[in-house]
Write an enzyme that holds these catalytic residues in place. Structure first.
Site, PDB file in Angstrom:
ATOM      1  N   GLU A  46       0.612  -1.223  -0.405  1.00  0.00           N
ATOM      2  CA  GLU A  46       0.058   0.292  -0.128  1.00  0.00           C
ATOM      3  C   GLU A  46       0.696   1.361   0.079  1.00  0.00           C
ATOM      4  O   GLU A  46       0.619   1.924  -0.773  1.00  0.00           O
ATOM      5  CB  GLU A  46      -1.362   0.146   1.723  1.00  0.00           C
ATOM      6  CG  GLU A  46      -2.044  -1.100   1.042  1.00  0.00           C
ATOM      7  CD  GLU A  46      -2.753  -0.401  -0.151  1.00  0.00           C
ATOM      8  OE1 GLU A  46      -2.777   0.327  -1.232  1.00  0.00           O
ATOM      9  OE2 GLU A  46      -3.678  -1.730  -0.656  1.00  0.00           O
ATOM     10  N   TYR A 129      -6.352   6.612   3.769  1.00  0.00           N
ATOM     11  CA  TYR A 129      -6.353   6.066   3.248  1.00  0.00           C
ATOM     12  C   TYR A 129      -5.913   4.839   3.293  1.00  0.00           C
ATOM     13  O   TYR A 129      -6.476   3.166   2.895  1.00  0.00           O
ATOM     14  CB  TYR A 129      -6.310   5.898   1.287  1.00  0.00           C
ATOM     15  CG  TYR A 129      -6.596   4.661   0.607  1.00  0.00           C
ATOM     16  CD1 TYR A 129      -6.872   4.502   0.214  1.00  0.00           C
ATOM     17  CD2 TYR A 129      -4.578   4.190   0.275  1.00  0.00           C
ATOM     18  CE1 TYR A 129      -6.778   2.764  -0.233  1.00  0.00           C
ATOM     19  CE2 TYR A 129      -4.688   3.505   0.063  1.00  0.00           C
ATOM     20  CZ  TYR A 129      -5.483   2.682  -1.156  1.00  0.00           C
ATOM     21  OH  TYR A 129      -5.786   0.835  -1.610  1.00  0.00           O
ATOM     22  N   ASP A 147      -9.902   5.592  -2.653  1.00  0.00           N
ATOM     23  CA  ASP A 147      -9.066   5.915  -2.515  1.00  0.00           C
ATOM     24  C   ASP A 147      -9.883   6.476  -3.577  1.00  0.00           C
ATOM     25  O   ASP A 147     -10.680   6.721  -4.411  1.00  0.00           O
ATOM     26  CB  ASP A 147      -8.314   4.718  -3.229  1.00  0.00           C
ATOM     27  CG  ASP A 147      -8.609   3.856  -4.562  1.00  0.00           C
ATOM     28  OD1 ASP A 147      -9.967   3.675  -4.344  1.00  0.00           O
ATOM     29  OD2 ASP A 147      -8.134   3.703  -4.824  1.00  0.00           O
TER      30      ASP A 147
END
Length: 304
Positions: A46, A129, A147
DNA sequence: GAGACGTGGCC
DNA sequence: TGGCCAAGTCT
Protein backbone atom coordinates in the site's frame (compact mmCIF):
# COMPACT_ATOMS: atom_id res chain seq x y z
CA UNK A 1 -55.02 6.48 -1.25
CA UNK A 2 -52.16 7.78 0.85
CA UNK A 3 -49.48 9.53 -1.12
CA UNK A 4 -45.92 10.19 -0.01
CA UNK A 5 -45.43 13.53 1.66
CA UNK A 6 -42.24 14.03 -0.30
CA UNK A 7 -41.12 12.71 -3.66
CA UNK A 8 -39.09 9.56 -3.31
CA UNK A 9 -35.35 9.86 -3.82
CA UNK A 10 -34.11 9.19 -7.29
CA UNK A 11 -33.73 5.44 -7.66
CA UNK A 12 -30.13 4.36 -7.43
CA UNK A 13 -29.25 0.78 -8.12
CA UNK A 14 -26.97 -0.65 -5.48
CA UNK A 15 -23.61 -1.09 -7.19
CA UNK A 16 -22.21 -3.59 -4.71
CA UNK A 17 -23.55 -6.90 -6.01
CA UNK A 18 -22.67 -6.34 -9.70
CA UNK A 19 -19.19 -5.12 -8.83
CA UNK A 20 -18.52 -8.08 -6.54
CA UNK A 21 -19.62 -10.49 -9.26
CA UNK A 22 -17.43 -8.72 -11.79
CA UNK A 23 -14.47 -8.90 -9.44
CA UNK A 24 -14.87 -12.65 -9.05
CA UNK A 25 -14.20 -12.96 -12.76
CA UNK A 26 -11.68 -10.20 -13.40
CA UNK A 27 -9.48 -9.71 -10.35
CA UNK A 28 -5.79 -9.55 -11.14
CA UNK A 29 -3.49 -11.98 -9.41
CA UNK A 30 -1.17 -9.62 -7.61
CA UNK A 31 1.45 -10.93 -5.20
CA UNK A 32 0.14 -8.89 -2.29
CA UNK A 33 -3.21 -10.61 -2.78
CA UNK A 34 -1.76 -14.12 -2.71
CA UNK A 35 -2.99 -16.46 0.05
CA UNK A 36 0.44 -16.48 1.68
CA UNK A 37 0.61 -12.71 1.99
CA UNK A 38 1.31 -11.17 5.39
CA UNK A 39 -0.11 -7.99 6.90
CA UNK A 40 3.36 -6.51 6.62
CA UNK A 41 3.45 -7.38 2.93
CA UNK A 42 0.10 -5.71 2.44
CA UNK A 43 1.24 -2.61 4.29
CA UNK A 44 4.41 -2.41 2.18
CA UNK A 45 2.38 -2.78 -1.01
CA UNK A 46 0.00 0.00 0.00
CA UNK A 47 2.81 2.41 0.74
CA UNK A 48 4.57 1.57 -2.52
CA UNK A 49 1.31 2.00 -4.43
CA UNK A 50 0.79 5.52 -3.15
CA UNK A 51 1.02 7.45 -6.43
CA UNK A 52 3.04 4.71 -8.13
CA UNK A 53 1.59 2.35 -10.77
CA UNK A 54 1.17 -1.37 -10.10
CA UNK A 55 3.52 -2.35 -12.93
CA UNK A 56 6.45 -0.59 -11.31
CA UNK A 57 5.60 -1.68 -7.79
CA UNK A 58 5.32 -5.40 -8.43
CA UNK A 59 9.00 -6.28 -8.95
CA UNK A 60 10.11 -3.87 -6.25
CA UNK A 61 7.65 -5.39 -3.80
CA UNK A 62 8.87 -8.92 -4.47
CA UNK A 63 12.49 -7.96 -3.92
CA UNK A 64 11.62 -5.92 -0.83
CA UNK A 65 9.70 -8.70 0.91
CA UNK A 66 12.37 -11.22 0.00
CA UNK A 67 14.97 -9.03 1.66
CA UNK A 68 12.96 -7.68 4.59
CA UNK A 69 10.14 -10.17 5.24
CA UNK A 70 9.21 -8.69 8.63
CA UNK A 71 9.08 -5.23 10.19
CA UNK A 72 12.03 -6.19 12.39
CA UNK A 73 14.13 -6.92 9.32
CA UNK A 74 13.45 -3.51 7.80
CA UNK A 75 13.87 -1.75 11.13
CA UNK A 76 17.39 -3.16 11.45
CA UNK A 77 18.51 -2.30 7.91
CA UNK A 78 20.84 0.58 7.07
CA UNK A 79 18.76 3.44 5.70
CA UNK A 80 21.09 3.67 2.72
CA UNK A 81 20.11 0.12 1.77
CA UNK A 82 16.45 1.01 2.16
CA UNK A 83 16.73 4.04 -0.10
CA UNK A 84 18.67 2.08 -2.71
CA UNK A 85 16.10 -0.71 -2.68
CA UNK A 86 13.37 1.90 -3.12
CA UNK A 87 15.27 2.80 -6.27
CA UNK A 88 13.10 4.87 -8.61
CA UNK A 89 9.66 4.24 -7.20
CA UNK A 90 9.51 7.96 -6.53
CA UNK A 91 8.77 10.01 -3.44
CA UNK A 92 11.64 8.49 -1.45
CA UNK A 93 10.29 9.99 1.74
CA UNK A 94 7.88 7.08 1.62
CA UNK A 95 10.83 4.69 2.03
CA UNK A 96 12.07 6.67 4.99
CA UNK A 97 8.66 6.64 6.62
CA UNK A 98 8.22 2.95 5.89
CA UNK A 99 11.38 2.21 7.84
CA UNK A 100 10.24 4.50 10.64
CA UNK A 101 6.95 2.65 10.55
CA UNK A 102 8.77 -0.68 10.87
CA UNK A 103 10.65 0.63 13.89
CA UNK A 104 7.43 1.78 15.56
CA UNK A 105 5.90 -1.62 14.89
CA UNK A 106 8.85 -3.27 16.61
CA UNK A 107 8.95 -0.87 19.54
CA UNK A 108 5.25 -0.50 20.23
CA UNK A 109 3.40 -3.35 18.53
CA UNK A 110 5.55 -6.40 19.11
CA UNK A 111 6.80 -6.34 15.54
CA UNK A 112 3.31 -6.84 14.17
CA UNK A 113 0.94 -4.72 12.10
CA UNK A 114 -2.06 -3.69 14.21
CA UNK A 115 -5.55 -4.26 12.84
CA UNK A 116 -7.36 -1.30 14.32
CA UNK A 117 -7.61 1.89 12.39
CA UNK A 118 -6.65 4.26 15.19
CA UNK A 119 -3.36 2.45 15.77
CA UNK A 120 -2.64 2.28 12.04
CA UNK A 121 -3.24 6.00 11.67
CA UNK A 122 -0.51 6.81 14.16
CA UNK A 123 2.11 5.09 12.02
CA UNK A 124 4.44 7.20 9.86
CA UNK A 125 3.32 7.37 6.25
CA UNK A 126 -0.06 5.80 6.99
CA UNK A 127 -2.99 8.11 6.31
CA UNK A 128 -6.73 7.59 6.06
CA UNK A 129 -6.63 5.62 2.84
CA UNK A 130 -3.77 3.30 3.76
CA UNK A 131 -5.08 2.61 7.25
CA UNK A 132 -8.42 1.55 5.81
CA UNK A 133 -6.79 -0.47 3.05
CA UNK A 134 -4.53 -2.37 5.43
CA UNK A 135 -7.44 -3.11 7.70
CA UNK A 136 -9.51 -4.45 4.80
CA UNK A 137 -6.88 -6.20 2.72
CA UNK A 138 -4.60 -7.55 5.41
CA UNK A 139 -7.19 -8.45 8.02
CA UNK A 140 -10.42 -8.78 6.05
CA UNK A 141 -12.12 -6.22 8.25
CA UNK A 142 -14.77 -3.66 7.39
CA UNK A 143 -13.33 -0.28 6.44
CA UNK A 144 -14.24 2.66 4.26
CA UNK A 145 -11.59 2.45 1.57
CA UNK A 146 -11.89 5.58 -0.50
CA UNK A 147 -9.06 6.03 -2.95
CA UNK A 148 -8.96 7.80 -6.29
CA UNK A 149 -10.39 4.73 -8.04
CA UNK A 150 -13.39 4.35 -5.76
CA UNK A 151 -14.00 8.08 -5.82
CA UNK A 152 -14.12 8.04 -9.60
CA UNK A 153 -16.40 4.99 -9.77
CA UNK A 154 -18.89 6.59 -7.38
CA UNK A 155 -18.65 10.00 -9.04
CA UNK A 156 -19.68 8.44 -12.32
CA UNK A 157 -22.08 5.69 -11.32
CA UNK A 158 -23.90 7.58 -8.58
CA UNK A 159 -23.36 11.28 -9.23
CA UNK A 160 -23.20 11.14 -13.00
CA UNK A 161 -20.09 13.27 -13.33
CA UNK A 162 -16.85 12.45 -15.11
CA UNK A 163 -14.51 12.93 -12.18
CA UNK A 164 -14.74 13.45 -8.43
CA UNK A 165 -14.21 16.88 -6.94
CA UNK A 166 -10.58 17.87 -6.40
CA UNK A 167 -10.89 17.64 -2.63
CA UNK A 168 -12.55 14.86 -0.71
CA UNK A 169 -15.40 16.06 1.48
CA UNK A 170 -16.99 14.74 4.66
CA UNK A 171 -20.20 14.20 2.72
CA UNK A 172 -18.38 12.13 0.12
CA UNK A 173 -16.88 9.90 2.79
CA UNK A 174 -20.31 9.49 4.40
CA UNK A 175 -21.84 8.55 1.10
CA UNK A 176 -19.10 5.99 0.47
CA UNK A 177 -19.45 4.64 3.99
CA UNK A 178 -23.18 4.12 3.49
CA UNK A 179 -22.45 1.82 0.56
CA UNK A 180 -20.00 -0.41 2.44
CA UNK A 181 -21.58 -3.77 3.28
CA UNK A 182 -22.14 -4.45 6.95
CA UNK A 183 -20.15 -7.63 7.38
CA UNK A 184 -16.37 -7.73 7.42
CA UNK A 185 -15.75 -10.19 4.60
CA UNK A 186 -18.10 -8.55 2.10
CA UNK A 187 -16.95 -5.07 3.03
CA UNK A 188 -13.32 -6.02 2.45
CA UNK A 189 -14.22 -7.58 -0.87
CA UNK A 190 -16.21 -4.50 -1.91
CA UNK A 191 -13.17 -2.34 -1.18
CA UNK A 192 -10.97 -4.51 -3.33
CA UNK A 193 -13.55 -4.88 -6.09
CA UNK A 194 -14.49 -1.21 -6.39
CA UNK A 195 -10.83 -0.22 -6.55
CA UNK A 196 -10.16 -2.86 -9.18
CA UNK A 197 -13.09 -1.64 -11.27
CA UNK A 198 -11.67 1.87 -11.21
CA UNK A 199 -8.22 0.60 -12.10
CA UNK A 200 -9.24 -1.68 -14.97
CA UNK A 201 -12.56 -0.45 -16.39
CA UNK A 202 -13.69 2.86 -14.96
CA UNK A 203 -10.37 4.48 -15.74
CA UNK A 204 -9.64 8.19 -15.75
CA UNK A 205 -9.04 8.21 -19.49
CA UNK A 206 -10.78 6.00 -22.04
CA UNK A 207 -13.07 4.11 -19.66
CA UNK A 208 -14.24 0.73 -20.93
CA UNK A 209 -17.94 1.25 -20.35
CA UNK A 210 -19.09 -1.68 -22.49
CA UNK A 211 -17.23 -4.00 -20.11
CA UNK A 212 -18.59 -2.38 -16.98
CA UNK A 213 -20.92 -4.27 -14.64
CA UNK A 214 -22.58 -0.96 -13.78
CA UNK A 215 -23.24 0.07 -17.38
CA UNK A 216 -27.00 -0.44 -17.10
CA UNK A 217 -27.32 1.80 -14.05
CA UNK A 218 -24.45 4.28 -14.38
CA UNK A 219 -25.73 7.84 -14.30
CA UNK A 220 -22.71 9.17 -16.15
CA UNK A 221 -23.06 6.69 -19.00
CA UNK A 222 -26.81 7.32 -19.18
CA UNK A 223 -26.13 11.03 -19.50
CA UNK A 224 -23.86 10.43 -22.46
CA UNK A 225 -20.57 10.62 -20.56
CA UNK A 226 -20.48 14.41 -20.24
CA UNK A 227 -17.05 16.03 -19.88
CA UNK A 228 -15.63 17.00 -16.57
CA UNK A 229 -17.28 20.18 -15.37
CA UNK A 230 -14.07 21.09 -13.59
CA UNK A 231 -11.86 20.73 -16.66
CA UNK A 232 -8.42 22.23 -16.25
CA UNK A 233 -8.97 22.47 -12.53
CA UNK A 234 -5.76 20.66 -11.77
CA UNK A 235 -2.58 22.63 -11.69
CA UNK A 236 -0.15 21.33 -14.20
CA UNK A 237 2.32 19.22 -12.34
CA UNK A 238 5.68 20.94 -12.32
CA UNK A 239 8.37 19.28 -14.31
CA UNK A 240 11.51 20.57 -15.96
CA UNK A 241 13.77 22.61 -13.77
CA UNK A 242 11.79 22.28 -10.59
CA UNK A 243 13.20 21.52 -7.19
CA UNK A 244 11.38 18.23 -7.35
CA UNK A 245 13.33 17.20 -10.40
CA UNK A 246 16.62 18.42 -8.95
CA UNK A 247 16.04 16.50 -5.73
CA UNK A 248 15.41 13.40 -7.80
CA UNK A 249 18.66 13.90 -9.67
CA UNK A 250 20.64 14.29 -6.47
CA UNK A 251 19.08 11.19 -4.95
CA UNK A 252 19.79 9.20 -8.11
CA UNK A 253 23.41 10.28 -8.03
CA UNK A 254 23.81 9.32 -4.38
CA UNK A 255 22.05 5.98 -4.84
CA UNK A 256 24.65 5.12 -7.44
CA UNK A 257 27.63 6.34 -5.45
CA UNK A 258 29.53 3.71 -3.44
CA UNK A 259 31.41 6.43 -1.52
CA UNK A 260 30.42 9.83 -0.17
CA UNK A 261 30.27 12.41 -2.92
CA UNK A 262 32.27 15.64 -2.46
CA UNK A 263 30.17 18.78 -2.64
CA UNK A 264 31.81 19.84 -5.90
CA UNK A 265 30.88 16.57 -7.58
CA UNK A 266 27.20 17.22 -6.98
CA UNK A 267 27.31 19.53 -9.98
CA UNK A 268 26.98 16.35 -12.03
CA UNK A 269 23.43 16.13 -10.77
CA UNK A 270 22.45 19.71 -11.58
CA UNK A 271 24.49 22.61 -12.89
CA UNK A 272 22.71 25.53 -11.22
CA UNK A 273 24.58 26.01 -7.95
CA UNK A 274 21.99 27.98 -6.03
CA UNK A 275 19.14 25.64 -6.86
CA UNK A 276 21.27 22.57 -6.26
CA UNK A 277 22.39 23.82 -2.87
CA UNK A 278 18.87 24.63 -1.86
CA UNK A 279 17.70 21.18 -2.86
CA UNK A 280 20.55 19.41 -1.11
CA UNK A 281 19.79 21.34 2.05
CA UNK A 282 16.14 20.34 1.84
CA UNK A 283 17.12 16.71 1.32
CA UNK A 284 19.36 16.86 4.39
CA UNK A 285 16.53 18.45 6.35
CA UNK A 286 14.21 15.66 5.21
CA UNK A 287 16.65 13.00 6.37
CA UNK A 288 17.12 11.69 2.86
CA UNK A 289 20.75 12.81 2.59
CA UNK A 290 23.57 12.81 5.13
CA UNK A 291 26.17 15.57 5.19
CA UNK A 292 29.59 14.31 6.23
CA UNK A 293 32.72 16.17 7.25
CA UNK A 294 35.80 14.90 5.48
CA UNK A 295 39.40 16.17 5.45
CA UNK A 296 38.67 17.54 1.99
CA UNK A 297 35.49 19.34 3.02
CA UNK A 298 31.82 18.39 3.11
CA UNK A 299 30.60 15.33 1.29
CA UNK A 300 27.19 13.80 0.83
CA UNK A 301 25.83 10.29 1.01
CA UNK A 302 22.67 8.38 1.67
CA UNK A 303 22.04 8.28 5.44
CA UNK A 304 23.54 5.27 7.19
C1' DG B 1 -6.44 23.71 2.68
C1' DA B 2 -3.35 24.59 -0.89
C1' DG B 3 1.17 23.07 -2.16
C1' DA B 4 5.18 20.08 -2.05
C1' DC B 5 6.78 15.83 -3.02
C1' DG B 6 9.53 11.49 -7.95
C1' DT B 7 9.16 8.87 -11.76
C1' DG B 8 7.85 7.02 -16.06
C1' DG B 9 4.34 5.50 -19.37
C1' DC B 10 0.52 6.50 -22.27
C1' DC B 11 -2.62 8.64 -25.85
C1' DT C 1 4.87 15.94 -28.41
C1' DG C 2 3.83 16.69 -23.75
C1' DG C 3 0.17 17.17 -20.54
C1' DC C 4 -2.07 13.97 -17.72
C1' DC C 5 -2.19 10.38 -14.59
C1' DA C 6 -0.79 6.50 -11.02
C1' DA C 7 -3.94 2.25 -4.45
C1' DG C 8 -1.60 9.62 -0.86
C1' DT C 9 0.62 11.86 3.06
C1' DC C 10 2.28 15.63 5.39
C1' DT C 11 2.78 20.46 6.58
Amino acid sequence: MPTPAAPPPAPVVDPVAPVLAWYDEHARELPWRAPDRTPWGVLVSEVMLQQTPVARVEPAWRAWLERWPTPADLAAAPTSDVLRAWDRLGYPRRALRLQECARVLVERHGGHVPDDEAALLTLPGIGAYTAAAVRAFAFGRRAVVLDTNVRRVLARAVDGVALPAPAQTVAEVARAAALVPADDATAARWAQASMELGALVCTARAPRCPQCPLASSCRWLAAGRPDDAHAHRRRAQPWAGTDRQVRGRVMALLRGAPEPVPAAALSDAWPDTAQRDRCVRSLVADGLVAELDTPDGPAYALPA
